[in-house]
Design an enzyme around this catalytic site. Structure first.
Site, PDB file in Angstrom:
ATOM      1  N   VAL A  12     -41.038  -1.164 -29.220  1.00 37.01           N
ATOM      2  CA  VAL A  12     -41.767  -0.382 -28.220  1.00 37.01           C
ATOM      3  C   VAL A  12     -41.762  -1.093 -26.873  1.00 37.01           C
ATOM      4  CG1 VAL A  12     -44.019   0.590 -27.586  1.00 37.01           C
ATOM      5  CG2 VAL A  12     -43.225   0.732 -29.955  1.00 37.01           C
ATOM      6  N   ALA A  67     -47.875  -7.265 -28.591  1.00 38.85           N
ATOM      7  CA  ALA A  67     -47.508  -8.254 -29.600  1.00 38.85           C
ATOM      8  C   ALA A  67     -48.494  -8.239 -30.759  1.00 38.85           C
ATOM      9  CB  ALA A  67     -47.466  -9.645 -28.985  1.00 38.85           C
ATOM     10  N   ALA A  68     -47.979  -8.372 -31.971  1.00 36.37           N
ATOM     11  CA  ALA A  68     -48.843  -8.353 -33.157  1.00 36.37           C
ATOM     12  C   ALA A  68     -48.073  -8.855 -34.358  1.00 36.37           C
ATOM     13  CB  ALA A  68     -49.353  -6.942 -33.437  1.00 36.37           C
ATOM     14  N   SER A 112     -53.294   0.587 -33.780  1.00 43.45           N
ATOM     15  CA  SER A 112     -52.536   1.303 -34.805  1.00 43.45           C
ATOM     16  C   SER A 112     -53.421   2.364 -35.433  1.00 43.45           C
ATOM     17  CB  SER A 112     -52.064   0.329 -35.889  1.00 43.45           C
ATOM     18  OG  SER A 112     -51.566   1.026 -37.024  1.00 43.45           O
ATOM     19  N   TYR A 137     -54.149  -5.673 -42.337  1.00 46.86           N
ATOM     20  CA  TYR A 137     -53.567  -5.337 -41.042  1.00 46.86           C
ATOM     21  C   TYR A 137     -54.470  -4.373 -40.270  1.00 46.86           C
ATOM     22  CZ  TYR A 137     -50.457  -3.071 -37.678  1.00 46.86           C
ATOM     23  OH  TYR A 137     -49.912  -2.537 -36.531  1.00 46.86           O
ATOM     24  N   LYS A 141     -56.666  -5.055 -36.743  1.00 49.03           N
ATOM     25  CA  LYS A 141     -56.478  -4.254 -35.537  1.00 49.03           C
ATOM     26  C   LYS A 141     -57.800  -3.653 -35.061  1.00 49.03           C
ATOM     27  CE  LYS A 141     -52.078  -4.051 -34.198  1.00 49.03           C
ATOM     28  NZ  LYS A 141     -51.665  -4.298 -32.798  1.00 49.03           N
TER      29      LYS A 141
END
Length: 314
Positions: A12, A67-68, A112, A137, A141
């Site tokens: 992305v 970034a993740a 997300s 995850y 987030k």
């Protein structure tokens, strides 16, 4: 405007940076690895190592945090909660604190849909639905969203959160790339009855929405679900077969059989992502930002298939 973009070389991030430059913004790209050609516009930094970015944040108008540590079906960390929280929550906290101290006006965080839900309850989800993440995850987030709001509101910095559904486009990986490969090879697929609707967004439209969140005054203090189409897995496979010009063999296997196979093979998550419903209503972005998808589903799939074949040498 001047943007600092983390994850700038990712799937992305690279598309967003290209679009932002075309629209006249100046960029500082944060990358873990040095580029092949040295550039003053690239900051080499491992965000998990807690670098001090105060100097490069001076003069930045907007931070776009992409970034993740991304979700993976195959994890090897001993403690996933700790690993995801360190990479996604604590990195966001530190970056937000440094941005606020440097006088950055706005912080756009790409979260997300998994921070909200794994499935939809027979209707499209909206921003008003209470988040209920189900894995490390998604929880990391959601916590990152919360710490960003706390830091931003304590220091007078604007914040924006985006929760994208599955993003596809040129260079896509994961299950979408695997599906492209299976369709292109003409293999029979047991997904003829996979009719549950799922929302998607192509990378070109998503990059456009991110840029809109950077510049639109009404974006401040908002959470936006990001999607531009909704279709079932069987419908998606037919669309991929059309753009790849491949005949399809979709087998009408009962969903209960697929679920049982997924459990036996330890691939329940993969099956759920192919057969479960996850619909979102992206009307909030349209109403608040006046945003409309620029690239049609047909065009996006054509671009995706063309790029995939070029990359795979087919």
């Amino acid at each position: 405007m001047r943007f600092l973009v983390t994850g700038a070389t990712g799937f992305v991030g690279s598309e967003f940076c290209e679009l932002a430059q075309v629209r006249g913004h100046s960029l500082l790209r944060v990358s873990r690895r040095a580029p092949e050609v040295a550039s003053a516009e690239v900051v080499v930094a491992d965000l998990e190592a807690a670098p001090d970015l105060s100097a490069v944040l001076a003069g930045v108008d907007v931070v776009v945090h992409l970034a993740a540590r991304v979700h993976s079906m195959r994890e090897d960390a001993d403690d996933l909660e700790v690993a995801y929280r360190a990479a996604n929550t604590e990195v966001t906290r530190r970056l937000a604190e440094q941005a606020a101290a440097a006088g950055v006006r706005r912080f756009v965080f790409v979260s997300s849909i998994k921070a909200m839900a794994e499935r939809s309850p027979g209707r499209a989800l909206t921003e008003a639905d209470a988040p209920a993440p189900e894995d490390p995850y998604g929880r990391s987030k959601l916590l990152a969203e919360q710490v960003l709001r706390e830091v931003a509101e304590a220091h007078g910095m604007e914040w924006v959160v985006l929760r994208p559904t599955l993003v596809f486009g040129a260079g896509v990986g994961g299950n979408f790339a695997r599906l492209l490969s299976l369709v292109d090879r003409g293999l029979p697929l047991p997904l003829g009855r996979a009719q549950a609707l799922r929302s998607f967004i192509n990378v070109w439209n998503f990059a456009d929405l991110i840029e809109r969140c950077c510049v639109h005054p009404a974006a401040a203090g908002q959470i936006f679900l990001a999607a531009d189409c909704c279709l079932g897995t069987a419908e998606l496979i037919r669309a991929l077969g059309h753009v790849l010009q491949r005949p399809l063999r979709l087998l009408p296997v009962p969903m209960s059989w697929l679920d049982a196979w997924g459990r036996m093979l330890g691939m329940r998550g993969v099956v759920e992502r192919l057969t479960g419903e996850l619909r979102v209503d992206a009307g909030h972005a349209r109403e608040v930002l006046g945003w409309q998808p620029r690239i049609s589903l047909e065009d996006a799939l054509q671009r995706t298939a063309r790029a995939w074949r070029e990359a795979s040498g087919r």
